[in-house]
Design a protein around this motif. Sequence first.
Motif, PDB file in Angstrom:
ATOM      1  N   ARG A 162      -4.834   8.752   6.994  1.00 46.32           N
ATOM      2  CA  ARG A 162      -3.454   8.341   6.773  1.00 46.32           C
ATOM      3  C   ARG A 162      -2.730   9.451   6.015  1.00 46.32           C
TER       4      ARG A 162
ATOM      5  N   SER B 211       1.810   6.948   3.547  1.00 44.89           N
ATOM      6  CA  SER B 211       1.697   5.494   3.440  1.00 44.89           C
ATOM      7  C   SER B 211       2.985   4.842   2.951  1.00 44.89           C
ATOM      8  N   ARG B 212       3.875   5.638   2.315  1.00 45.08           N
ATOM      9  CA  ARG B 212       5.102   5.052   1.770  1.00 45.08           C
ATOM     10  C   ARG B 212       6.289   5.944   2.076  1.00 45.08           C
TER      11      ARG B 212
ATOM     12  N   ALA C  86       3.103  -5.644  13.879  1.00 45.59           N
ATOM     13  CA  ALA C  86       3.614  -4.303  13.589  1.00 45.59           C
ATOM     14  C   ALA C  86       4.103  -3.613  14.856  1.00 45.59           C
TER      15      ALA C  86
ATOM     16  N   GLU D 161       0.111  -0.030   6.911  1.00 41.89           N
ATOM     17  CA  GLU D 161       1.332   0.721   7.209  1.00 41.89           C
ATOM     18  C   GLU D 161       1.134   2.207   6.916  1.00 41.89           C
TER      19      GLU D 161
ATOM     20  N   VAL E  89      -2.422  -6.248  12.444  1.00 40.50           N
ATOM     21  CA  VAL E  89      -1.353  -5.368  12.932  1.00 40.50           C
ATOM     22  C   VAL E  89      -0.584  -6.018  14.080  1.00 40.50           C
TER      23      VAL E  89
ATOM     24  N   VAL F  88       1.982   3.042  12.078  1.00 39.71           N
ATOM     25  CA  VAL F  88       1.992   1.586  12.000  1.00 39.71           C
ATOM     26  C   VAL F  88       3.177   1.190  11.121  1.00 39.71           C
ATOM     27  N   CYS F  89       4.148   0.502  11.702  1.00 36.61           N
ATOM     28  CA  CYS F  89       5.411   0.214  11.010  1.00 36.61           C
ATOM     29  C   CYS F  89       5.714  -1.281  11.047  1.00 36.61           C
ATOM     30  N   ALA F  90       6.211  -1.798   9.942  1.00 37.87           N
ATOM     31  CA  ALA F  90       6.743  -3.158   9.931  1.00 37.87           C
ATOM     32  C   ALA F  90       8.118  -3.153  10.603  1.00 37.87           C
TER      33      ALA F  90
ATOM     34  N   LEU G 226       8.201   2.022   5.101  1.00 37.49           N
ATOM     35  CA  LEU G 226       6.765   2.135   4.881  1.00 37.49           C
ATOM     36  C   LEU G 226       6.527   1.840   3.405  1.00 37.49           C
TER      37      LEU G 226
END
Length: 691
Positions: A78, A81-82, A46, A70, A43, A57-59, A64
């Motif tokens: 979580r 997730s997307r 991130a 992520e 991470v 948690v992000c790029a 996402l």
Amino acid sequence: MALSPVPAPGRPAGHPKGPAHGHPSGVGAAPPRGARPGELPSVHGALLCVALPAFAVCAEHGQLTGEGPEGVYAAGRRLLSRCVLRVAGREPVALQGRMAAADRAVFLGVLRAPGDVGPDPGLAVERSRGADGTERITLRNATARALRLPVEIALGTDLADLGAVASGRTGPELAPSVHGTGLRWTAGDGRSVAVTADPPPMDSLAVAGVLRWEAELAPGALFTIRLHLRGDRGAGPAASPGRGGGRPGGHLIAEARAEGDDPRPGELLRASVEDLRALLQRDPTHPADVHLAAGVPWRCGPVTAEALWAARMVLPLGTRLAATTLRALGRAQLQGTGPESGRLPGPLRDAGPHLPPRCTGIEATLAFPVVLAEARRWGLPAADLEELLPVAERCLGWLRRTIGDTGLVPDPGPAGPWRAETQAHAHRAALLGADLLDACGRPGGDTLRDGARTLRERFRRDFWLDDRAGGRPAVARAPDGRTWSQLGGWAAHLLDTGLLGGGRYAEGLLDRAETEQVARLLATPALDSGWGLRGLGTKEPGHNPFGHRSGAVRVHETAVAVAGLAAAGHEKEAASLLRGLLDAAEAFAHRLPEMYAGEQRTAGGRPVPHPAACRPAAVAAAGAVQALVTLTGIRPDAPGCSVSVHPMPSAPLGAIRLSGLVVAGEPFAVRVGRLGLGMVEEAAEGLQLGV
């Protein structure tokens, strides 16, 4: 509900494990691409938005994607997730991702609008995402014509436990259903989460997990979509302990400020205070008591010894956090009349390549009376002191019995070994504990001072190793006389003696000549990487620049060294470590990780991240506060109605002013000029300036 702690490589052998691996629905698990089962996903690149018990948690591109760690998390699960945005069938070209605050990240991207000619993009996309998953997406039309664009957001979640994410054993995404103005997912255990949108989408496609809009934008106009994430049955974001009623965590951690010739202390202090507030979490069984999580994303479990050290280092920002952390730890104290009575429990933690794991319970037991004694000097209210004193007395009772057997404190068990760092903690606890008992009219202070004297004499006789270079302290000694001589950042703890009345420091384990030699050793290139203090010197066998205890730079240890060296009068060495820490903080956008690689600094180089490090981390943010306050040398004695300042005479960062600190429960401000002269500008009424 606290997030589940997850062991990292090189972390405690006995650290509590996270939740059972596997998907909550019982579907077979598969590791994310690029990760192996049992290996923590990285991470370090991130952006982490944190407002515990929620974090995201992000790029840097802002999408996402469902890859690796992520997603948006709360209560150890979580929730999302997307979250992939497409405009006119295309993803925006990512230009920038940055932290706007500890709990929020902002992402900027662009698209060429249909019909554009030339290279200039005509459509700007801004996304703002919070730790709780709330997101605002804004499209801006920069063209001279009206646009009608299809917008779609593809959403998905596995509702996986954090432990499963950490181990790479998450299951497939769950099937969604249409729910109001969005979508809903339900796991096999009945937990569910929903995403709702404003304005409502024109189409909600449950089979594809997609929400769709038709955006109409006049020239220069905006189109905004707001997403809200909500779970039930314990799966959803809960209120942060610092939120509500003003600035986050303001009643626990003061909003201190730094300004002066060098702008970096101001940026570092601001970011560290934000991170500390974001890491606050409640004791699940006693919601009134708040403590710091060790770090995000992997160490958000129950209160730890690290939380106590962090509370000690931020005493200049108020004593409330110390009081609530001490209460949370004190409830676990072992009772009864046996040899372990009075000790605080805690798991074992990795101690590097040469020694067996150490006991965090012993560390917390020795820290408890120290933090309580120093919190009293900073202005801890009498009611808190009265409530917590019996716990400290039981800790000190355990210490008296343990020292009485051999003159030293074994760690982790009766068979040892005797660690130098543990002896430093025990010696400090004995002296500050004796001072505390005397001040509160309780018996036992003289016995503790006698024990400290015995420990000091034994340490100087058995732990100092003479050599032609001036000698060095041993890191540990076995009861059979065998010694471990590996030199590392642990030696900084030998210089941390603690604060007594009248702004005096307690006596240390080392004599003056030994202190000077340790200061010299800490300043050598083998230990000072140029970015901070290595956990193990480069010349020692087993050195690994990425090893948690075998060569990585640990921010907490570097801060302890800065404060200890300055207190002992070794300003040059303290200033070198402080500058290196500030330079590293700048490279990490002023959000220091708990550790980073102990690679040697080179011209034009940058500190190398550690892939498994938590960021933010409590001891890193708190260590930054301690290191900066060291510049001013504040030594309070609230019970004695006095405070003194002993700034570093050379003013290594030029003129600096710290304000918004707290001494005796009231705002405190101090200024240090370019000549190293300190001046108190604001203090509680009746607080006298000491010598």
